[in-house]
Design an enzyme around this catalytic site. Structure first.
Site, PDB file in Angstrom:
ATOM      1  N   HIS A 102      -5.871  78.609 -15.713  1.00 23.30           N
ATOM      2  CA  HIS A 102      -5.194  79.900 -15.559  1.00 23.30           C
ATOM      3  C   HIS A 102      -3.998  79.866 -16.511  1.00 23.30           C
ATOM      4  O   HIS A 102      -3.425  78.785 -16.737  1.00 23.30           O
ATOM      5  CB  HIS A 102      -4.598  80.080 -14.160  1.00 23.30           C
ATOM      6  N   ASP A 105      -1.130  77.841 -15.189  1.00 20.57           N
ATOM      7  CA  ASP A 105      -1.336  76.388 -15.020  1.00 20.57           C
ATOM      8  C   ASP A 105      -0.794  75.601 -16.204  1.00 20.57           C
ATOM      9  O   ASP A 105      -0.399  74.446 -16.059  1.00 20.57           O
ATOM     10  CB  ASP A 105      -2.836  76.028 -14.950  1.00 20.57           C
ATOM     11  N   GLU A 233     -15.802  86.387 -10.384  1.00 17.07           N
ATOM     12  CA  GLU A 233     -16.084  85.284  -9.443  1.00 17.07           C
ATOM     13  C   GLU A 233     -16.046  85.809  -8.009  1.00 17.07           C
ATOM     14  O   GLU A 233     -14.974  86.084  -7.465  1.00 17.07           O
ATOM     15  CB  GLU A 233     -15.046  84.176  -9.635  1.00 17.07           C
ATOM     16  N   GLU A 269     -19.170  80.271  -7.074  1.00 17.59           N
ATOM     17  CA  GLU A 269     -18.548  79.052  -6.531  1.00 17.59           C
ATOM     18  C   GLU A 269     -19.250  78.663  -5.236  1.00 17.59           C
ATOM     19  O   GLU A 269     -19.439  79.496  -4.339  1.00 17.59           O
ATOM     20  CB  GLU A 269     -17.053  79.266  -6.288  1.00 17.59           C
ATOM     21  N   HIS A 272     -17.314  79.454  -2.077  1.00 14.58           N
ATOM     22  CA  HIS A 272     -17.211  80.893  -1.800  1.00 14.58           C
ATOM     23  C   HIS A 272     -18.522  81.412  -1.202  1.00 14.58           C
ATOM     24  O   HIS A 272     -18.514  82.296  -0.354  1.00 14.58           O
ATOM     25  CB  HIS A 272     -16.876  81.663  -3.076  1.00 14.58           C
ATOM     26  N   ASP A 297     -18.710  77.356 -10.305  1.00 16.86           N
ATOM     27  CA  ASP A 297     -17.603  76.493  -9.900  1.00 16.86           C
ATOM     28  C   ASP A 297     -18.149  75.489  -8.906  1.00 16.86           C
ATOM     29  O   ASP A 297     -18.618  75.839  -7.805  1.00 16.86           O
ATOM     30  CB  ASP A 297     -16.454  77.311  -9.290  1.00 16.86           C
ATOM     31  N   ASP A 308     -11.310  77.654   2.447  1.00 14.30           N
ATOM     32  CA  ASP A 308     -11.729  77.237   1.120  1.00 14.30           C
ATOM     33  C   ASP A 308     -11.177  75.840   0.834  1.00 14.30           C
ATOM     34  O   ASP A 308     -10.109  75.702   0.265  1.00 14.30           O
ATOM     35  CB  ASP A 308     -11.145  78.280   0.147  1.00 14.30           C
ATOM     36  N   ASP A 310     -12.391  73.463  -1.087  1.00 19.36           N
ATOM     37  CA  ASP A 310     -12.548  73.021  -2.486  1.00 19.36           C
ATOM     38  C   ASP A 310     -12.686  71.510  -2.626  1.00 19.36           C
ATOM     39  O   ASP A 310     -11.966  70.873  -3.402  1.00 19.36           O
ATOM     40  CB  ASP A 310     -11.361  73.507  -3.340  1.00 19.36           C
ATOM     41  N   ASP A 340     -14.014  73.052  -9.716  1.00 16.67           N
ATOM     42  CA  ASP A 340     -12.924  73.739  -9.016  1.00 16.67           C
ATOM     43  C   ASP A 340     -12.775  73.014  -7.677  1.00 16.67           C
ATOM     44  O   ASP A 340     -13.113  73.539  -6.618  1.00 16.67           O
ATOM     45  CB  ASP A 340     -13.264  75.223  -8.832  1.00 16.67           C
TER      46      ASP A 340
HETATM   47  C1  XLS Z   1      -9.936  80.556  -5.749  1.00 13.15           C
HETATM   48  C2  XLS Z   1     -10.730  80.630  -6.960  1.00 13.15           C
HETATM   49  C3  XLS Z   1      -9.955  80.458  -8.259  1.00 13.15           C
HETATM   50  C4  XLS Z   1     -10.786  80.912  -9.434  1.00 13.15           C
HETATM   51  C5  XLS Z   1      -9.998  81.133 -10.679  1.00 13.15           C
HETATM   52  O1  XLS Z   1     -10.438  80.503  -4.641  1.00 13.15           O
HETATM   53  O2  XLS Z   1     -11.743  79.680  -6.854  1.00 13.15           O
HETATM   54  O3  XLS Z   1      -9.524  79.158  -8.413  1.00 13.15           O
HETATM   55  O4  XLS Z   1     -11.815  80.016  -9.714  1.00 13.15           O
HETATM   56  O5  XLS Z   1      -8.997  82.038 -10.500  1.00 13.15           O
HETATM   57 CA    CA Z   2     -13.300  79.077  -8.290  1.00 12.03          CA
HETATM   58 CA    CA Z   3     -12.416  77.990  -3.954  1.00 12.91          CA
END
Ligand code: XLS
Ligand code: CA
Ligand code: CA
Length: 439
Positions: A102, A105, A233, A269, A272, A297, A308, A310, A340
């Site tokens: 991003h 980042d 996304e 993702e 998600h 992702d 989430d 991750d 991700d």
């Molecule tokens: C958040 C998202 C984010 C996107 C990019 O849940 O996964 O990280 O991948 O903005």
């Molecule tokens: Ca993501």
């Molecule tokens: Ca996520």
């Protein structure tokens, strides 16, 4: 300080499934040819900057637990520079081709639109040098339109057009930077493009503004000659109660409504998908069916938690099913697998970053090998084809003929006194094929 952060680690290499070295790949052999393509080219894996280099290990109940050098003070120019150096050095140590970021980042914190743009521009100059130095590429860039308090009610769906215009400035700069850095895709994740309560929300206005935004992004992409893919996304919720890009089917309807179905694809993702009440492979299959599978992702959720998390991918079975969908779609063109994913808050050491990624890389590589084995074996694909085989017969063709009416089909059923015989769906046999795959 940063270039030395990973100095004790060698570049991770393939050593085969019998290796006992925790810092080696057991399945990811980048030059191995699978179904006619090198593994590295199938998988196009990327490290994300946000979880791996920006997140300090904090959660809503406690402060950061990690003690990376660039987390020790303010996110000023020096800290941001160290973080960028560490990030690109790490991608090289993993011997993966790509990274993703991003705007916020990779840059030093900056207030005001002028200072923000200057800080980001400095970061992009440096990233260009680092990409060349470390021989790494950008899978995608994205602008963060959700962290700053200005975006509390969204970016492109904010009730205030001044916030929308701020978002336009960030997206213009980030899209142009992605283009300059040779990025393969540009992502838009609409984290706050949704609502917290419908009581204060005019959905029609928000969707039209969002559709207008996306059209403007696509127009700008063409204007600057960016040839990468624009990706949306999907995510159902979090941080908003409801996100408009709920899942692939909702996104496809949105794209069609705003005339963008041939311009924009999706970045699916795993976590998600499961938050949306779907399986990961469901979302991939849906995107494949609509012809909008762009990129992925790579991560996972926790089946006992509703948020989430991750986490790094570690289910070989889940990734076998996912890779089957990616292979059926013909593989990636611009897309790839972006980690991700974040190590857990107690995994505080530099080596934990390696363990997370190495496990994820091998899980995905093994999923590819198993899916390829199933495709080469052909039993499942043949069964699926045969199951629908009658659709190319006379009745199937007649049903789809432009001149055929509902009454024509109904009359056919009556005239032939149709009495269709039930045929097994063989679900358990299908499941056994997956479980028995040897790779
Ligand atoms: C958040 C998202 C984010 C996107 C990019 O849940 O996964 O990280 O991948 O903005
Ligand atoms: Ca993501
Ligand atoms: Ca996520």
């Amino acid at each position: 300080m940063s270039a030395s952060y990973f100095k004790d680690f060698e570049t991770v290499q393939f050593e085969g499934r019998d290796s006992t070295n925790p810092f080696a790949y057991r399945y990811y052999d980048k030059d191995r040819v699978v179904l006619g393509k090198r593994m590295e080219d199938h998988l196009r894996m990327a490290v994300c900057v946000w979880h791996t280099f920006c997140w300090p290990g904090s959660d809503v109940f406690g402060a950061g637990t990690f003690d990376r050098p660039w987390h020790r003070g303010a996110n000023d120019a020096d800290a941001a520079r160290s973080k960028r150096e560490a990030a690109l050095a790490f991608v090289e140590k993993l011997d993966l081709p790509f990274y993703c970021f991003h705007d916020v980042d990779v840059m030093a914190d900056a207030d005001g639109i002028g200072a923000f743009r200057k800080s980001f521009a400095e970061a992009v100059d440096h990233l260009e040098e680092l990409q060349a130095k470390h021989g790494r590429k950008l899978l995608w860039g994205t602008a963060n339109l959700f962290s700053n308090p200005r975006y509390m009610a969204g970016g492109a769906t904010n009730p205030d057009p001044e916030v929308y215009a701020w978002g336009a400035s960030q997206v213009r700069d980030c899209l142009e930077a992605t283009h300059r850095l040779g990025g393969a895709n540009y992502v838009l994740w609409g984290g706050r493009e949704g609502y917290d309560t419908i009581l204060n929300t005019e959905i029609g206005v928000e969707l039209d503004n969002f559709g207008r935004f996306l059209n403007l992004v696509v127009e700008h992409k063409h204007r600057i000659g960016f040839e990468g893919t624009i990706l949306i996304e999907p995510k159902p919720h979090e941080p908003t109660k409801h996100q408009y890009d709920f899942d692939t089917q909702s996104v496809f309807a949105f794209l069609q409504r705003y005339g963008l179905e041939n311009e924009v694809k999706v970045n699916i993702e795993a976590n998600h998908a499961t938050l949306g009440g779907h399986s990961f492979e469901h979302e991939l299959a849906m995107a494949r069916t609509f012809g909008i599978l762009g990129s992925v992702d790579a991560n996972r959720g926790d089946y006992q938690n509703g948020w989430d998390t991750d986490q790094f991918p570690n289910s070989v079975e889940e990734w076998t099913l996912a890779m089957l969908e990616v292979l059926r779609a013909g593989g990636f063109t611009d897309g790839g697998f972006n980690f991700d994913a974040k190590v857990r808050r107690q995994s505080i050491d530099a080596e934990d970053l390696f363990h997370g990624h190495i496990g994820g890389v091998d899980t995905i590589a093994r999923g590819l090998l198993r899916a390829a084995e199933m495709i080469e074996d052909g039993a499942l694909e043949d069964f699926r084809r045969d199951r629908y085989g009658d659709w190319s017969g006379s009745l199937g063709t007649m049903i789809h003929d432009k001149g055929t009416s509902l009454a024509d089909i109904a009359d056919y059923a009556v005239k032939h006194d149709l009495d269709p015989q039930r045929r097994s769906g063989r679900q358990e046999w299908c499941e056994n094929i997956v479980a028995r795959t040897r790779s």
